[in-house]
Write an enzyme that holds these catalytic residues in place. Structure first.
Site, PDB file in Angstrom:
ATOM      1  N   LYS A   1       0.845  -1.202   0.000  1.00 39.21           N
ATOM      2  CA  LYS A   1       0.000   0.000   0.000  1.00 39.21           C
ATOM      3  C   LYS A   1       0.879   1.250   0.000  1.00 39.21           C
ATOM      4  CE  LYS A   1      -4.013  -1.712   2.593  1.00 39.21           C
ATOM      5  NZ  LYS A   1      -4.980  -1.557   1.505  1.00 39.21           N
TER       6      LYS A   1
ATOM      7  N   ARG B   1     -10.559 -11.376   1.444  1.00 37.35           N
ATOM      8  CA  ARG B   1     -11.445 -12.390   0.863  1.00 37.35           C
ATOM      9  C   ARG B   1     -10.820 -13.775   0.919  1.00 37.35           C
ATOM     10  NH1 ARG B   1     -11.614  -9.022  -4.594  1.00 37.35           N
ATOM     11  NH2 ARG B   1     -11.193  -7.439  -3.018  1.00 37.35           N
TER      12      ARG B   1
HETATM   13  N1  BES Z   1      -8.197  -3.567   4.155  1.00 44.08           N
HETATM   14  C1  BES Z   1      -8.291  -3.126   2.812  1.00 44.08           C
HETATM   15  C2  BES Z   1      -9.547  -2.277   2.545  1.00 44.08           C
HETATM   16  C3  BES Z   1      -9.623  -0.973   3.285  1.00 44.08           C
HETATM   17  C4  BES Z   1      -9.176   0.187   2.711  1.00 44.08           C
HETATM   18  C5  BES Z   1     -10.202  -0.910   4.524  1.00 44.08           C
HETATM   19  C6  BES Z   1      -9.264   1.382   3.381  1.00 44.08           C
HETATM   20  C7  BES Z   1     -10.311   0.288   5.204  1.00 44.08           C
HETATM   21  C8  BES Z   1      -9.841   1.436   4.638  1.00 44.08           C
HETATM   22  C9  BES Z   1      -8.327  -4.328   1.877  1.00 44.08           C
HETATM   23  O1  BES Z   1      -7.586  -5.408   2.291  1.00 44.08           O
HETATM   24  C10 BES Z   1      -7.770  -3.887   0.572  1.00 44.08           C
HETATM   25  O2  BES Z   1      -6.618  -3.558   0.535  1.00 44.08           O
HETATM   26  N2  BES Z   1      -8.591  -3.899  -0.462  1.00 44.08           N
HETATM   27  C11 BES Z   1      -8.166  -3.525  -1.770  1.00 44.08           C
HETATM   28  C12 BES Z   1      -8.683  -4.541  -2.754  1.00 44.08           C
HETATM   29  C13 BES Z   1      -8.123  -4.383  -4.131  1.00 44.08           C
HETATM   30  C14 BES Z   1      -6.633  -4.661  -4.125  1.00 44.08           C
HETATM   31  C15 BES Z   1      -8.834  -5.323  -5.046  1.00 44.08           C
HETATM   32  C16 BES Z   1      -8.717  -2.140  -2.069  1.00 44.08           C
HETATM   33  O3  BES Z   1      -9.836  -1.838  -1.671  1.00 44.08           O
HETATM   34  O4  BES Z   1      -8.002  -1.349  -2.664  1.00 44.08           O
HETATM   35 MN    MN Z   2      -5.589  -5.311   1.729  1.00 40.67          MN
END
Ligand code: BES
Ligand code: MN
Ligand code: ZN
Length: 499
Positions: free
Chosen positions: A279, A353
């Protein structure tokens, strides 16, 4: 906070502060007239002059009303009666508690006659109000110096009933509010705990303490056993971290022994760096909250057991840390999940997931009557709904709409989003059964379509709580940080089942 219940004339009370509610369009109720007489017409004077109109959030504080035994009377405005909801009542409780603690008043009495109204009987109104008082006292200050800790928190409240009121109703309101707030505060604490402290093992140990409650038992499946049993999707996410993963199973038996349980599944990523698909740095600190689904499940079972709800529950929490390292899983990896379906990993940041898939497969063995999973799953859900509500996606519209209604009642809002077959098409892989991302379009929905593959025939709702689990700014009754979202919602749902 301690509570007492008492019958008796308002004029004869003694305390630091008597709290009285007033609706904008009902400023001359018997209760208000009684208090006005005690104040020798002081209240009527304040309303005539327009100093107090009873509008929502308004307060009027009168000091030392001699010869009255209470050293203060606090009037709180409730707004228009037909606009009133349990959510506003809860907020009123929080605002009153904040008002008192700012003035270092730690004990009070509450005149309750105003709160017997509406479709909801006295119990539900008082419960919401007390929840507001209790939740306003919450702070996460384990790492703050004494001088910065919240000190003047309300310690004692006496509910003043009028003749004819049922004491049992008030008592039930107090018990329910205390149980629910125990669960909410547990969930908030777990979310607020920093990542250096909050390993998967920490979360597992916290869950074990729930086993001290009546009718609750907790089991852990540790890493060696997870390997033996084939939780490969969960293990793939965990393999980049020095810290071992756990599967936490909490069972609560409040219903008949033979009844199939209702299942709750909570995403327990104690820290989500994104893994190899790292991230960006901005706000990465907030990713310690990626176990808010787990916190909601543990908080709900805590509250349900304390309330002795007549239902059977099984809560399952897969907990891992998602880290980049030489042992991490990589984009392009293909893993065989517990269910036997193969998954192509296209993005290691779509880890939630994967761990949920194995947890859902596991809990399906209980043949649960229903299954609700809570997960901070996608940024896309925040884009869709903001910080105001959770997205619900389901294979059963009736169940989803039940949760929408519970959300209205508890003010933990839920909005149903579609789960069309096209989203399932979007996550088919060229090299495996499924891929773990479907690209940017409909990101919250393709994530749900992925989970749906592991729900089988069980009536199931997925709640994406990414937007609601963490508050970036304080509000009445809720400081910045973990919100405890989901506990009040799920308790309301479980109560509706019990009826
Ligand atoms: N934990 C994150 C989602 C999230 C983002 C929760 C901001 C709370 C605040 C999740 O694991 C994630 O990173 N999701 C990705 C999925 C994508 C890579 C398909 C996302 O939402 O960018
Ligand atoms: Mn994630
Ligand atoms: Zn995540």
């Amino acid at each position: 906070m301690k509570f007492q219940i008492k019958y008796g004339e308002l004029a004869k009370q003694k305390s630091n502060c008597l709290i009285v509610g007033a609706f904008e369009d009902e400023m001359t109720t018997a209760e208000l007239q009684q208090v006005d007489r005690i104040l020798a017409g002081g209240f009527a004077m304040a309303t005539r002059s327009g100093e107090f109109k009873g509008s929502k959030g308004e307060t009027l504080l009168i000091h030392n009303p001699h010869p009255f035994g209470c050293s203060r009377v606090l009037f709180v405005g409730l707004g228009k009666k037909d606009k009133f909801t349990l959510g506003l009542l809860r907020q009123t409780g929080s605002e009153a508690a904040t008002f008192l603690s700012a003035r270092r008043i730690i004990s009070c009495q509450l005149a309750t006659a105003t709160f017997r109204f509406g479709e909801t009987v006295l119990k539900e109104n008082l419960q919401a109000l007390i929840e507001g008082f209790l939740l306003a006292g919450y702070s996460y200050d384990s790492y703050l110096p004494e001088a910065r800790k919240k000190t003047s928190v309300l310690e004692w409240m006496e509910l003043l009933l009028v003749d004819g009121d049922c004491k049992g109703e008030a008592q039930a309101a107090i018990y329910a509010a205390l149980a629910i707030c125990s669960g909410v505060c547990l969930a908030r604490d777990l979310v607020n705990t920093p990542g250096n402290v909050k390993s998967p093992e920490f979360l597992a140990r916290q869950a074990l303490t729930l086993g001290e409650l009546e009718n609750v038992s907790v089991r852990l499946i540790e890493v060696e056993e997870l390997k033996k049993q084939g939780f490969n999707a969960l293990l793939a996410v965990a393999q980049g971290s020095e810290r071992d993963p756990y599967l936490i199973i909490v069972e609560y038996q409040g219903g008949d022994a033979g009844d199939k349980p209702h299942a709750l599944v909570g995403k327990g990523v104690v820290f989500d760096s994104g893994g190899i698909s790292l991230k960006p740095g901005a706000a990465m600190d907030e990713m310690k909250m990626d176990m808010a689904g787990a916190a909601a499940v543990l908080g709900t079972i805590d509250a349900a057991a304390r309330m002795k709800l007549p239902v059977n529950l099984v809560g399952v929490v897969p907990t891992v840390e998602n880290m980049p390292s030489g042992t991490s899983y990589r984009p392009g990896d293909i893993v065989t999940s517990l269910a036997g379906k193969t998954i192509e990993v296209l993005n290691t940041d779509a880890e939630g997931r994967l761990i949920l898939a194995d947890a859902m497969t596991y809990v399906a063995r209980y043949q649960p009557q229903s299954m609700i999973d809570l997960a901070t799953l996608t940024g896309a859900c925040i884009v869709a709904l903001g910080e105001y509500g959770a997205g619900a996606m389901s294979n059963n519209d009736e169940l989803a709409q039940t949760l929408v209604r519970c959300g209205q009642k508890t003010n933990e809002k839920v909005w149903q989003l579609p789960l069309w077959d096209e989203y399932t098409e979007q996550i088919k892989s060229d090299f495996a059964d499924l891929k773990n991302t479907g690209g940017r379009p409909g990101g919250a929905l393709t994530a749900a379509a992925f989970l749906k593959e592991f729900a089988g025939e069980i009536p199931w709702v997925h709640l994406d709580i990414a937007g609601v689990a963490w508050a970036s700014a304080a509000k009445p009754g809720r400081p910045k940080g973990g919100t405890g979202y989901g506990v009040r919602l799920l308790i309301d749902y479980l109560q509706s089942l019990a009826k």
